[in-house]
Each structure stands twice: as structure tokens, then as C-alpha cells.
Write a protein that holds these residues in place. Structure first.
Motif, mmCIF file in Angstrom:
data_model
loop_
_atom_site.group_PDB
_atom_site.id
_atom_site.type_symbol
_atom_site.label_atom_id
_atom_site.label_comp_id
_atom_site.label_asym_id
_atom_site.label_seq_id
_atom_site.Cartn_x
_atom_site.Cartn_y
_atom_site.Cartn_z
ATOM 1 N N ARG A 69 99.475 -50.010 78.871
ATOM 2 C CA ARG A 69 99.896 -51.397 78.739
ATOM 3 C C ARG A 69 101.415 -51.449 78.575
ATOM 4 N N SER A 70 101.981 -52.585 78.944
ATOM 5 C CA SER A 70 103.411 -52.822 78.775
ATOM 6 C C SER A 70 103.611 -54.208 78.200
ATOM 7 N N ILE A 71 104.505 -54.313 77.229
ATOM 8 C CA ILE A 71 104.798 -55.595 76.585
ATOM 9 C C ILE A 71 106.295 -55.847 76.666
ATOM 10 N N LEU A 72 106.645 -57.001 77.230
ATOM 11 C CA LEU A 72 108.030 -57.438 77.306
ATOM 12 C C LEU A 72 108.109 -58.838 76.723
ATOM 13 N N GLY A 73 109.239 -59.149 76.110
ATOM 14 C CA GLY A 73 109.395 -60.469 75.526
ATOM 15 C C GLY A 73 110.803 -60.668 75.000
ATOM 16 N N ARG A 74 110.906 -61.470 73.952
ATOM 17 C CA ARG A 74 112.236 -61.804 73.436
ATOM 18 C C ARG A 74 112.932 -60.587 72.860
ATOM 19 N N TYR A 75 112.158 -59.586 72.390
ATOM 20 C CA TYR A 75 112.741 -58.366 71.856
ATOM 21 C C TYR A 75 112.446 -57.195 72.786
ATOM 22 N N LEU A 76 113.345 -56.242 72.800
ATOM 23 C CA LEU A 76 113.156 -55.041 73.591
ATOM 24 C C LEU A 76 112.326 -54.048 72.791
ATOM 25 N N GLU A 77 111.124 -53.723 73.291
ATOM 26 C CA GLU A 77 110.257 -52.750 72.620
ATOM 27 C C GLU A 77 110.896 -51.372 72.743
ATOM 28 N N HIS A 78 111.342 -50.814 71.628
ATOM 29 C CA HIS A 78 112.192 -49.627 71.675
ATOM 30 C C HIS A 78 111.679 -48.479 70.817
ATOM 31 N N SER A 79 110.756 -48.741 69.922
ATOM 32 C CA SER A 79 110.282 -47.675 69.031
ATOM 33 C C SER A 79 109.430 -46.674 69.789
ATOM 34 N N ARG A 80 109.400 -45.437 69.277
ATOM 35 C CA ARG A 80 108.547 -44.387 69.843
ATOM 36 C C ARG A 80 107.588 -43.923 68.751
ATOM 37 N N LEU A 105 100.815 -48.757 61.502
ATOM 38 C CA LEU A 105 101.025 -48.458 62.912
ATOM 39 C C LEU A 105 99.714 -48.490 63.689
ATOM 40 N N ALA A 106 98.615 -48.138 63.038
ATOM 41 C CA ALA A 106 97.308 -48.261 63.695
ATOM 42 C C ALA A 106 97.006 -49.724 64.002
ATOM 43 N N ASP A 107 97.331 -50.597 63.058
ATOM 44 C CA ASP A 107 97.131 -52.031 63.271
ATOM 45 C C ASP A 107 98.043 -52.544 64.389
ATOM 46 N N LEU A 108 99.266 -52.017 64.451
ATOM 47 C CA LEU A 108 100.193 -52.408 65.507
ATOM 48 C C LEU A 108 99.608 -52.055 66.882
ATOM 49 N N PHE A 109 99.063 -50.864 67.016
ATOM 50 C CA PHE A 109 98.447 -50.466 68.274
ATOM 51 C C PHE A 109 97.216 -51.314 68.584
ATOM 52 N N ASP A 110 96.408 -51.590 67.574
ATOM 53 C CA ASP A 110 95.215 -52.416 67.798
ATOM 54 C C ASP A 110 95.604 -53.758 68.415
ATOM 55 N N ARG A 111 96.661 -54.355 67.884
ATOM 56 C CA ARG A 111 97.096 -55.653 68.392
ATOM 57 C C ARG A 111 97.668 -55.535 69.802
ATOM 58 N N ALA A 112 98.466 -54.492 70.038
ATOM 59 C CA ALA A 112 99.108 -54.337 71.345
ATOM 60 C C ALA A 112 98.091 -54.103 72.452
ATOM 61 N N MET A 113 97.036 -53.342 72.169
ATOM 62 C CA MET A 113 96.068 -52.975 73.205
ATOM 63 C C MET A 113 94.912 -53.967 73.290
ATOM 64 N N ASP A 114 94.890 -54.954 72.405
ATOM 65 C CA ASP A 114 93.822 -55.953 72.410
ATOM 66 C C ASP A 114 93.895 -56.780 73.698
ATOM 67 N N ASP A 115 92.759 -57.031 74.305
ATOM 68 C CA ASP A 115 92.717 -57.825 75.538
ATOM 69 C C ASP A 115 93.183 -59.255 75.318
ATOM 70 N N PRO A 122 97.509 -69.685 76.909
ATOM 71 C CA PRO A 122 98.314 -68.475 76.696
ATOM 72 C C PRO A 122 97.639 -67.501 75.742
ATOM 73 N N LEU A 123 97.684 -66.235 76.099
ATOM 74 C CA LEU A 123 97.204 -65.186 75.209
ATOM 75 C C LEU A 123 98.192 -64.995 74.064
ATOM 76 N N ASP A 124 97.783 -64.225 73.079
ATOM 77 C CA ASP A 124 98.584 -64.028 71.879
ATOM 78 C C ASP A 124 99.862 -63.262 72.211
ATOM 79 N N ASP A 125 100.987 -63.759 71.736
ATOM 80 C CA ASP A 125 102.270 -63.073 71.903
ATOM 81 C C ASP A 125 102.452 -62.128 70.714
#
Length: 726
Positions: A616-627, A670-680, A704-707
Motif C-alpha cells: 500500500r502507499s499513502i500520500l497526503g498533506r504530510y510526506l510519509e517518511h518514517s521507516r 506502531l502495530a496500531d499504526l500499521f493496522d490503520r494504514a492497511m485497513d481497507d 471518502p474513505l478514512d484519511d
């Protein structure tokens, strides 16, 4: 949009590396098919297409859409200056090293130009058919000279006469005046004039001054909420008679040249890296042209002259609707109309850094001493966390030493000022300044010299390697003993980009982390060679090996029926060894989530070897930069954060560092962060099995889906504002 960090204020810019010396090796794992990778250059163009899709989205506020158009243009400029220039250099020098998918550079260059042509045409259409009308609906009009009435023209003639004409420098081309040098990315007018007496036609070039506003304000008869502008080149073009009196202006067209602006230094052959770099920066201005953009109405005589003089091929010519260089829209996107921007967000101070008692003064060291703190920018403030940590360290009489890496920082950096303050107070201060950070070289040289004058020990890292890790170490005396306070981050020590780049950072006084950083800084500043670290994975020696070992461990666990899982968040992933390890794990049944912002060389959804991989890829008002690198590890999660992407440059030619998190609450966060990012139900782009990216932004009902970024702003801003642990 590392993006990474090169174009401050764009929010989505990537940084390009030069991995051209890395041969494609289809035998890396002979059990896998040789066509298992996506082309990295086309994958990058697909990323920039995702940026363009945000500019095309009518649900995005219109000034933000203008900003995304500018980001797309700036990104593409840098792509040509570095990646396309590198491919062209390989072709011209006869290097036969194939690309990451085994194809010859000349074939890939053809695909790049074809796709770039399509995207630039689409980009122009997004401006003319989408953003321009939407701006007009909001009361912001970009007018043309032909649309102005006489009162407006009188005013604009006065503006031209007083503010523009004096700084213009037309350059004739004739036997006494050779074809002028055209600086990279400058906007120019190609002008053909005829002598009214002799009838002789001549050519002239006029550079559009960069120090003047690209959008000139028209102030006649404006009502509240209405703003009108005319573009600078349009205004100049309709006053060419003032510049060529007595001549008949036959044609005028806008053009723009992109040059090879990569820097090459043989560090083994130079005694003074700064002097060699400064010489190379001077040479970079005169790199060979690699792209010529012209207005679509340019006549063949003028185009032929430009192509001949610039030594440009037909494939490298881009005919586009005016205006060229939509990167100029950055200027327009800064108009202060809050209702036309994303809602304002004020970062919060991390709860653990808040004073325990009301009205008490914040003490960063006391907060860290109570337990490690994971900070998440820009949702949580960089100024009241990392910056406050270093500023307090500079003032604290118990602090004896500060050691820090600096890859990129802002022009008025409070971080650098804190290091200078610390040195002037007599503390031992070491700054490792990476002067080879692309397009920030001169700024970093200037900072290095300023730090040296203040008494800071400045070093430039290891020969042949860029120091990209984000590390700060403070040594403090407490009760007669020395204690280490550390910060390890995923982003630069840059207060400006910290407001638009999403990053993570760990603040800790863990003794083992402090010892690891002490040894690593000794290696970077001296001659120590440290073989292993306890809490860190460090490139170039051990990072790839450590990650592949962790991936293979998940494969073994899956084969044995034990819990397994891999989650990776990066800016880019193209390293073949890492990708092949993920393929093997997928074959064994390991569920794998890859969250990537930019380049992705991994193929998803291939039945034979990647059916368990979601990308998955997420783009928006902020640049996703963390690893982030997270491994299930049979129920004992191993999670790392740090500076490294999965690219050759990060794993082989840079000093990178990942730190393993141990606090259960951080791992859960961080697990919760991934859960949200990969959620359909989260808006994102999905990598399809055919290598294309599909945007999922609306549900089945067209809503609109969740931002994710908006959701995180809400969640983090509503955390309890006390000094208690999470």
C-alpha cells in the motif's frame, strides 16, 4: 518527496541516489523467476503520478491542489537531473551495466521519456482544466494579457516599466554574440526579430528573472475576496517592443532546459573533500542538457535552433501548453486563504514531556529518565521534543558532551545554534556534517564552517560513505556517574521539514543504546571499527544481513506452524536481496505488509511467490517518511525504526542505523499504526499484480474513505496532556 529531503516545503519530494554501479543479478535466488522485479525508474514515475492524482482530486482544497501540481513539477525536475542524467551518462560512456530489471539503459530511457511525456501532458491538463477553473471559482484568477481591459493594461505597463524592465537582459545571437549559456531550470523567452531597415532576421534569448514574483498582482477594481494575477513571462512577452526598439518582433516562445546536476567526486583521489566538492558544485551548473521543454506553439525555425545549439535529441523535447514550469505554483499556493487550504494543525507536546505538576517547567532529561519516549512528528512537536532536548543539553551545566549527525537542516537552524551554544559554554561537541547531501552541499559546507569557528569538532564521516543516520547523544553527569541520553530518528534535524514530514524518533537513557551510539560515533570520527552493536542494526556492515536474518526467521516460524508476520514501512524498496527474502517468506505463508511511499521494485500478488504480500502507499498533506521494520517473532515482536530505506545506497554506501524498540506501548502503537494504514477503509493506493497502482479513496457509496493523517491528528491531539506514561 530521501524526497525525500531535498526540496524543502514540497512535502512529497524524493531524494534520488545513483545506484547505477549495481549490476542486475537474476541469479540472486535461482528458485525465483528472473522477471520478479518492477523497473525502479518507471516505479518512481508511478509515484509521481500518485502525487498528480492528488492535484486532480476535487475533494482536496484548491490551493493544496496547486501545491501538488508544483510538487509534481519539482519532483520531475530532480528525477531528470539525477536519474535520467545517470542513464544518459551510462549510454554515452558505453557502460553496458543493465538496469534493475535486466534491460539496457537505452530501452529504459525510451520508456521513461514516453511515460514522462504522458504525465507532463496530463499535468498541464490538470492545471488548465482542473485547478485554474477551481481557483477562479474561489476568486483567484490567473489572467492573460489578452483578457485585460485598457485600465488593467495601463497599470501593468507601469509595473513593467518600473519593476521589471530595469532587470531584464536580452541577449542577441549573431557572429559577435555566440549562443548564450542557458542555466538549468531557468525560464526563457526565445525571440526572433527582424531589422526593419535591412530585413535581416535575428534570434535573441531573454531570461525570465527568478528574483521577481512569477505571478504579478493586478490590483485594479478588485472586490473583497478577489485576487487577479498575470504570469511574469506573459507580461514580459507583451512588452518586447520596449526591449528591441526599431525591430519587428516576429515570434516569441517560452522554453526551459534541464541539465545533468549530479555531483561525482572520487574521495580516494582527493586530499580536501570540501574543496573538491566546491569545485564540483561549480561544474554542476554547466552539466549537459537532458531535457528541453518548449511551449507547444513554438515554430520549427526556433525549435531547430534550440535543438541544434543545445545538442538535444528529438526524444528529449517536450512540447507543452503554456505555462511551463508549474513549480512556480508554490508561490500561488502560499496565498493566505485558510478555507482553501488543509485545516490548520498545531502539533502537540508529547504527553511524557509535559511537566508532572501544573505551571512547572518542562525538564526533558527528567522525562526521559522516567522511561523511553517515542515521538511522532508532525503530530507531536519537534520543537518541544527533539529541539528542546538539544537546547536544554546546551544550557545544562551537568552536560559534558553532545555528539550529533547532521544530514540536512534548515537555513536558520536552532539545532545548529544549540550546538554552537554548547561549544561556547565549554562542552565537548562533535558534529558529523554530511556535506555530500545532494542539493544541500553548499548549505552544509557553510554550516560546517560556522560550527568550526564556534569550536565544535566537525567531521565529515567515512571516505566513500554518506552518513545518513539520524543520531544525537548527550553525556550528562548525574550523582558522580555519567549517563547517556540518546535520540535516534527516522528524519533529519530540520525544524522546517519536521512540520511536513511524518517521522518517528526514540528518546531514551537506556545505557545499552548509549554505549552503542558511543561506539558508533567513535567509528565515524576516528579509526575504531566496531563489529557488532546490541540494540542497533548499522549499515553498511550488518543492516541488510540483520534484516534478512529476521525475515528468514519468520519464514522458518511459518514453516513450523508458529506465529509469523512481517510489516515494513519505507520510502523505497528496490534491494534485490531483501525483496527475494520477502518472496521466500511469502512462499512459506508469512503474511507480509509493505507500506511504501515511493519506489517499489517488489511485485505483489504473484501466485507463485508473493501471494501473501500486500503493498500500500499513502500520500497526503504530510510526506510519509518514517521507516519501520516489525517482525512477529513467534509472539515476541521485534520492531525497529531508523533512517534506512531498502536501496543499494542505504545498505551498501551509507552509514544507517536502526534501533530496536523494547517498550511494549511503543510496539503496540506502531502495530496500531500499521493496522490503520492497511485497513481497507483507509484511503490509499494498492499495488496490483500487474504492477499498476489503484487508488482506493471512496467507498461503495461514493463516500471518502478514512484519511490516515487526519485520523492521527485527531487521535494524538486528544491524548491526555499529563506527564504520565502512555
Amino acid at each position: 518527496m530521501d524526497g525525500e529531503d531535498t526540496l524543502i516545503g514540497t512535502g512529497l519530494s524524493p531524494e534520488f541516489d545513483d545506484d547505477f554501479d549495481q549490476p542486475w543479478n537474476p541469479e540472486l535466488d535461482p528458485s525465483l523467476p528472473p522477471d520478479r522485479y518492477l523497473d525502479r525508474e518507471l516505479s518512481w514515475l508511478a509515484f509521481n503520478q500518485r502525487v498528480l492524482e492528488l492535484a486532480e482530486d476535487p475533494l482536496v482544497p484548491v490551493l493544496e491542489r496547486a501545491n501538488f501540481l508544483a510538487i509534481f513539477a519539482s519532483n520531475l525536475d530532480e528525477f531528470f537531473m539525477v536519474r535520467v542524467a545517470g542513464l544518459k551518462r551510462r549510454i554515452l560512456t558505453g557502460l553496458a551495466v543493465p538496469t534493475n530489471i535486466g534491460r539496457a539503459p537505452v530501452d529504459v530511457l525510451g520508456d521513461i521519456n514516453a511515460m514522462a511525456h504522458r504525465l507532463q501532458t496530463r499535468h498541464a491538463d490538470a492545471y488548465h482544466a482542473g485547478v485554474l477553473p477551481a481557483l477562479a471559482d474561489a476568486g483567484i484568477t490567473v489572467a492573460t494579457w489578452d483578457s485585460l481591459d485598457e485600465a488593467d493594461r495601463v497599470q501593468m505597463r507601469e509595473v513593467f516599466s518600473r519593476q521589471i524592465f530595469p532587470v531584464l537582459m536580452p541577449l542577441a545571437v549573431d557572429p559577435a554574440h555566440p549562443f548564450p549559456y542557458i542555466s538549468g531550470l531557468s525560464l526563457n523567452l526565445a525571440i526572433r526579430v527582424r531589422n526593419s531597415k535591412s530585413g535581416k532576421e535575428q534570434f535573441a534569448r531573454l531570461k525570465v528573472p527568478t528574483m521577481l514574483p512569477r505571478f504579478v498582482r493586478i490590483d485594479q477594481r478588485e472586490s473583497v475576496g478577489q485576487m487577479r494575477f498575470i504570469m511574469l513571462e506573459d507580461l514580459i512577452a507583451h512588452h518586447l517592443g520596449d526591449l528591441f526598439p526599431g525591430m519587428e518582433v516576429l515570434e516569441h516562445h517560452v522554453f526551459r532546459v534541464t541539465r545533468n546536476e549530479d555531483v561525482e567526486i572520487d574521495e580516494d583521489e582527493t586530499e580536501n573533500l570540501i574543496q573538491a566538492l566546491e569545485r564540483e558544485l561549480l561544474r554542476r551548473r554547466f552539466g549537459p542538457p537532458i531535457r528541453l521543454e518548449v511551449s507547444e506553439d513554438m515554430d520549427e525555425i526556433t525549435l531547430g535552433l534550440l535543438v541544434r545549439e543545445l545538442d538535444i535529441t528529438e526524444q528529449e523535447v517536450y512540447r507543452l501548453p503554456a505555462p511551463l514550469d508549474l513549480g512556480g505554483l508554490f508561490e500561488l499556493s502560499r496565498i493566505e486563504r485558510p478555507e482553501l487550504h488543509y485545516p490548520n494543525h498545531v502539533p502537540t507536546t508529547p504527553a511524557q514531556l509535559m511537566p508532572l505538576e501544573p505551571n512547572a517547567k518542562a525538564d526533558v532529561f527528567a522525562s526521559i529518565a522516567r522511561g523511553p519516549i517515542l515521538v511522532h512528528h508532525p503530530y507531536e512537536s519537534f520543537a518541544t521534543s527533539v529541539q528542546a532536548f538539544l537546547e536544554q543539553a546546551a544550557r545544562d551545566p551537568h552536560v559534558l558532551a553532545i555528539k550529533q549527525t547532521l544530514y540536512r537542516t534548515s537555513g536558520d537552524s536552532p539545532i545548529v545554534e544549540a550546538l554552537i551554544d554548547a561549544a561556547e559554554r565549554g562542552k565537548q561537541v562533535l558534529a558529523l556534517v554530511e556535506i555530500k547531501a545532494r542539493f544541500d552541499e553548499q548549505a552544509n559546507i557553510d554550516w560546517a564552517r560556522k560550527l568550526e569557528r564556534a569550536g565544535v569538532h566537525v567531521v565529515y564521516g567515512l571516505v566513500g560513505l554518506k552518513t545518513h543516520c539520524k543520531l544525537a547523544l548527550v553525556v550528562r553527569e548525574e550523582d558522580g556517574a555519567l549517563k547517556h541520553y540518546s535520540h535516534i530518528g527516522t528524519g533529519n534535524y530540520n525544524p522546517k521539514t519536521s512540520r511536513i514530514y511524518e517521522d518517528l524518533g526514540l528518546l531514551t537513557c537506556d545505557d545499552q543504546v548509549g554505549k552503542d551510539l558511543t561506539r558508533l560515533f567513535n567509528e565515524l570520527s576516528g579509526y575504531a571499527i566496531e563489529k557488532k552493536f546490541k540494540r542497533l542494526l548499522v549499515a553498511p556492515l550488518h543492516l541488510r544481513k540483520g534484516l534478512i536474518k529476521a525475515i528468514d526467521n519468520e519464514r522458518v516460524n511459518a514453516e513450523a506452524g508458529r506465529p509469523s508476520g512481517i510489516r515494513i514501512k519505507v520510502n523505497s524498496i528496490v534491494d534485490e536481496a531483501i525483496i527475494d527474502a520477502l518472496y521466500r517468506a511469502s512462499r512459506a505463508g508469512v503474511p507480509i505488509d509493505v507500506w511504501v511511499r515511493g519506489i517499489c521494485g517488489l511485485k505483489a500478488g504473484q501466485e507463485d511467490y508473493s501471494s501473501n504480500i500486500r503493498v500500500r502507499s499513502i500520500l497526503g498533506r504530510y510526506l510519509e517518511h518514517s521507516r519501520i521494520f516489525a517482525f512477529a517473532n513467534d509472539g515476541d515482536p521485534q520492531v525497529y525504526i531508523g533512517s534506512a530505506d531498502m536501496m543499494h545506497r542505504n545498505l551498501d554506501r551509507r552509514v544507517e542505523a536502526l534501533v530496536r524498540l523494547t517498550e511494549p506501548s511503543h510496539i503496540a502503537e506502531l502495530a496500531d499504526l500499521f493496522d490503520r494504514a492497511m485497513d481497507d477503509r483507509t484511503s490509499s493506493w494498492w499495488l496490483e499484480s500487474d504492477g499498476s497502482w489503484a487508488r482506493h479513496s471512496l467507498d461503495d457509496d461514493g463516500q471518502p474513505l478514512d484519511d490516515l493523517q487526519n485520523r492521527l491528528m485527531q487521535l494524538i491531539s486528544h491524548r491526555p496532556r499529563t506527564g504520565s506514561r502512555r
